[in-house]
Design a protein around this motif. Structure first.
Motif, PDB file in Angstrom:
ATOM      1  N   LEU A  89       0.667  -1.026   0.055  1.00 14.85           N
ATOM      2  CA  LEU A  89       0.361  -0.012  -0.086  1.00 14.85           C
ATOM      3  C   LEU A  89       0.611   1.283  -0.152  1.00 14.85           C
ATOM      4  O   LEU A  89       1.937   1.592   0.649  1.00 14.85           O
ATOM      5  N   ARG A  90       0.461   2.247  -0.683  1.00 18.38           N
ATOM      6  CA  ARG A  90       1.256   3.443  -0.448  1.00 18.38           C
ATOM      7  C   ARG A  90       0.230   4.450  -1.289  1.00 18.38           C
ATOM      8  O   ARG A  90      -0.709   4.298  -1.821  1.00 18.38           O
ATOM      9  N   ASP A  91       1.190   5.144  -0.460  1.00 20.18           N
ATOM     10  CA  ASP A  91       0.096   7.253  -0.736  1.00 20.18           C
ATOM     11  C   ASP A  91       0.142   7.833  -1.985  1.00 20.18           C
ATOM     12  O   ASP A  91       0.595   6.458  -2.900  1.00 20.18           O
ATOM     13  N   VAL A  92      -0.354   8.722  -2.591  1.00 19.31           N
ATOM     14  CA  VAL A  92      -0.230   9.094  -3.609  1.00 19.31           C
ATOM     15  C   VAL A  92       1.378   9.479  -3.429  1.00 19.31           C
ATOM     16  O   VAL A  92       1.311   9.869  -4.809  1.00 19.31           O
ATOM     17  N   ASP A  93       2.189   9.982  -2.980  1.00 21.29           N
ATOM     18  CA  ASP A  93       3.374  10.714  -3.273  1.00 21.29           C
ATOM     19  C   ASP A  93       4.178   9.038  -3.563  1.00 21.29           C
ATOM     20  O   ASP A  93       5.560   9.691  -3.535  1.00 21.29           O
ATOM     21  N   GLY A  94       3.679   7.607  -3.032  1.00 19.45           N
ATOM     22  CA  GLY A  94       4.051   7.163  -3.132  1.00 19.45           C
ATOM     23  C   GLY A  94       4.428   6.804  -1.804  1.00 19.45           C
ATOM     24  O   GLY A  94       6.210   5.586  -2.184  1.00 19.45           O
ATOM     25  N   ARG A  95       4.786   7.191  -1.116  1.00 20.34           N
ATOM     26  CA  ARG A  95       5.513   6.476   0.166  1.00 20.34           C
ATOM     27  C   ARG A  95       5.077   5.020   0.539  1.00 20.34           C
ATOM     28  O   ARG A  95       3.560   5.109   0.374  1.00 20.34           O
ATOM     29  N   VAL A  96       5.646   4.183   0.674  1.00 23.18           N
ATOM     30  CA  VAL A  96       4.912   3.064   1.159  1.00 23.18           C
ATOM     31  C   VAL A  96       4.483   2.742   2.814  1.00 23.18           C
ATOM     32  O   VAL A  96       4.921   3.483   3.717  1.00 23.18           O
ATOM     33  N   TYR A  98       2.098   0.477   3.817  1.00 20.80           N
ATOM     34  CA  TYR A  98       2.117  -0.955   4.606  1.00 20.80           C
ATOM     35  C   TYR A  98       2.617  -2.286   3.531  1.00 20.80           C
ATOM     36  O   TYR A  98       2.052  -2.224   2.639  1.00 20.80           O
ATOM     37  N   VAL A  99       3.229  -3.151   4.235  1.00 16.30           N
ATOM     38  CA  VAL A  99       3.328  -3.981   3.269  1.00 16.30           C
ATOM     39  C   VAL A  99       3.391  -5.557   3.413  1.00 16.30           C
ATOM     40  O   VAL A  99       3.461  -6.061   4.869  1.00 16.30           O
ATOM     41  N   ILE A 100       2.278  -6.177   3.186  1.00 18.39           N
ATOM     42  CA  ILE A 100       1.921  -8.282   3.545  1.00 18.39           C
ATOM     43  C   ILE A 100       2.740  -9.202   2.655  1.00 18.39           C
ATOM     44  O   ILE A 100       3.331  -8.911   1.594  1.00 18.39           O
ATOM     45  N   HIS A 101       3.328  -9.558   3.417  1.00 24.88           N
ATOM     46  CA  HIS A 101       4.402 -10.355   2.482  1.00 24.88           C
ATOM     47  C   HIS A 101       5.517  -9.909   1.530  1.00 24.88           C
ATOM     48  O   HIS A 101       5.559  -9.614   0.700  1.00 24.88           O
ATOM     49  N   ALA A 107      12.736  -5.020  -5.340  1.00 23.30           N
ATOM     50  CA  ALA A 107      13.259  -3.793  -4.430  1.00 23.30           C
ATOM     51  C   ALA A 107      12.945  -2.236  -4.720  1.00 23.30           C
ATOM     52  O   ALA A 107      11.955  -1.388  -4.303  1.00 23.30           O
ATOM     53  N   ALA A 108      12.726  -1.769  -5.741  1.00 21.58           N
ATOM     54  CA  ALA A 108      11.972  -1.227  -7.005  1.00 21.58           C
ATOM     55  C   ALA A 108      10.919  -0.494  -6.381  1.00 21.58           C
ATOM     56  O   ALA A 108      10.250   0.552  -6.233  1.00 21.58           O
ATOM     57  N   GLN A 109      10.268  -1.478  -6.225  1.00 20.46           N
ATOM     58  CA  GLN A 109       8.652  -1.647  -5.964  1.00 20.46           C
ATOM     59  C   GLN A 109       8.175  -1.135  -4.436  1.00 20.46           C
ATOM     60  O   GLN A 109       7.724  -0.088  -4.145  1.00 20.46           O
ATOM     61  N   ARG A 110       9.006  -1.866  -3.391  1.00 19.81           N
ATOM     62  CA  ARG A 110       8.761  -1.258  -2.398  1.00 19.81           C
ATOM     63  C   ARG A 110       9.804   0.329  -2.381  1.00 19.81           C
ATOM     64  O   ARG A 110       9.380   1.218  -1.135  1.00 19.81           O
TER      65      ARG A 110
END
Length: 469
Positions: A89-96, A98-101, A107-110
């Protein structure tokens, strides 16, 4: 590059069967593989869309009733037991947020990298993944709109393993089917070509003394049945030709033995004691008759040899058959009157051909009729002109020719029966020469013998028609 040539027809057919089977199976396997991949892709996207709907419902419902901790707990409860799924899950600015698994994401997607499209495939640690990215609008809190971007990933390792197993099994099946097709093709070709092998084995056993073998036609395939029939026909012709050649050689030896024996006997008698000039002259005259007989026989044999090789040259001129028949009747008149045999001619016609050769053919028939006509008998020469051709028939009364000898009466040194042979004075080449002359003029000759009447009929092309030898 060296090209390997297969000279065995059986091996060629087996290779063709294997190649055709393998090609068809490979085509079917490729189509099946693509259909299976498309089906899995459709299932994966359907599952991902379902998870996106689950995430949207969970976030929107919890956003209306609680805060962020409540939403996170709702997501964790929703994905309990789904180890092959990952959520980012990211906000509109691209900040992560929350991550499940997280092991399902690069790494680029995270770090905030978005997918190039609504869905995409990627690999993490050599494990294939497929994911979708959507924006989820949360209920407004106060005057602020909240939107969250959700990236859902699905691990495709189980699909890849299944597809690899299917491909391996398919290729193994293709190889096994190709080998089975090659074996079946070899067996079918080997069985189908068995008649050809029998032809080869029979041909190896053939010799001048062993030509009676024939191949069985019943078990031969339709494709080689004509070949087997042609081979049997060839063997029959060879057997008949060798039989005629043997008879011909024996007949030549028999016919030449008599005059040579006469010459030797007369010469030995002449040398047994001194003789007068008159006696020597009588012996030489008798020898001359035997030499003339041998010369006529050799000349006739050379004539027939030229006819067999189609090198019998002849002139082409108008020939009046009535005039030639009358001339021959005058020639044989003295011999016919001596035996009180009547010779008459009926009809007239003209043909195109060699006058001397046609006269020789007619002379042979008249001479043959005179030899076999009893005293006081009658010989009829009938000439008929028709649109289909000119018919010249020589008929006489006398000893009949047996029915089983009619077909052989024109063979060299052959006589129709013992009675006719006892009355013959020649070597038995007259009718063979007559047939050769008639064939050289594009005609044919036939014989009939019934009710005490024997007839020979010559059919020639009409005057003006080109002969066809």
């Amino acid at each position: 590059m060296t090209v390997i040539r297969i000279h065995s027809l059986t091996a060629r057919l087996a290779a063709l069967f294997a190649a055709l089977t393998a090609s068809l199976l490979v085509l079917v396997a490729v189509l099946f593989g693509r259909m299976l991949e498309a089906h899995f892709q459709e299932l994966d996207l359907h599952e991902l869309q379902g998870k996106v709907t689950l995430i949207r419902n969970a976030l929107q419902e919890d956003a209306a009733t609680g805060g962020r901790p409540e939403r996170i707990q709702a997501l964790e409860r929703a994905f309990v037991g789904h180890e092959s799924l990952g959520v980012l899950l990211r906000d509109v600015d691209g900040r992560v947020l929350y991550v499940i698994h997280p092991e399902h994401f690069t790494a680029a997607q995270r770090a905030g990298e978005r997918l190039p499209g609504a869905s995409a495939d990627w690999t993490v640690d050599e494990r294939p993944h497929r994911g979708v990215e959507v924006g989820i609008a949360l209920p407004r809190i106060g005057s602020t709109d909240q939107t969250i971007e959700a990236l859902v990933a699905l691990d495709l390792s189980h699909h890849a393993h299944f597809l690899t197993s299917v491909r391996n099994a398919t290729w193994a099946g293709v190889v096994a089917a190709a080998l089975a097709a090659a074996l079946f093709g070899w067996f079918a070709a080997h069985r189908g070509l068995a008649p050809l092998r029998r032809v080869t084995e029979t041909a190896r056993r053939l010799s001048a003394r062993q030509l009676a073998e024939r191949l069985a036609i019943d078990d031969a395939p339709l494709e080689v049945r004509d070949h087997v029939e042609a081979f049997n026909g060839m063997l029959a012709r060879l057997e008949a030709a060798f039989q005629r050649l043997g008879d011909y050689s024996a007949d030549i030896a028999h016919e030449l033995r008599t005059p040579i024996s006469n010459l030797m006997t007369q010469t030995q008698v002449a040398l047994s004691r001194p003789r007068t000039i008159t006696e020597y002259q009588d012996i030489l005259a008798s020898n001359l008759e035997e030499y003339e007989r041998i010369a006529r026989m050799v000349s006739d044999m050379l004539f027939l040899a030229k006819a067999d090789q189609n090198t019998l040259a002849h002139a082409s001129e108008p020939v009046d058959l009535a005039l030639e028949a009358d001339a021959l009747i005058d020639f044989y008149e003295a011999l016919a009157e001596e035996r009180q045999v009547g010779i008459v001619r009926q009809g007239q016609a003209s043909v195109q051909g060699d006058r001397l050769m046609l006269r020789r053919a007619l002379s042979n028939l008249i001479s043959n009729a005179l030899r076999h006509t009893p005293d006081g008998g009658r010989i009829t020469i009938r000439i008929d002109a028709a649109a289909a051709g000119i018919h010249l028939a020589v008929c006489n009364v006398g000893d009949p020719i047996p029915a089983d000898q009619i077909e052989r009466i024109f063979e060299r040194f052959h006589r129709g029966s013992a009675q006719r042979e006892s009355r013959g004075e020649g070597a038995g080449l007259g009718l063979a020469i007559t047939r050769s002359i008639v064939r050289a003029h594009g005609g044919k000759i036939t014989a009939q013998s019934a009710d005490g009447v024997t007839g020979f009929t010559i059919t020639l092309p009409p005057h003006g028609a080109p002969p066809t030898p």
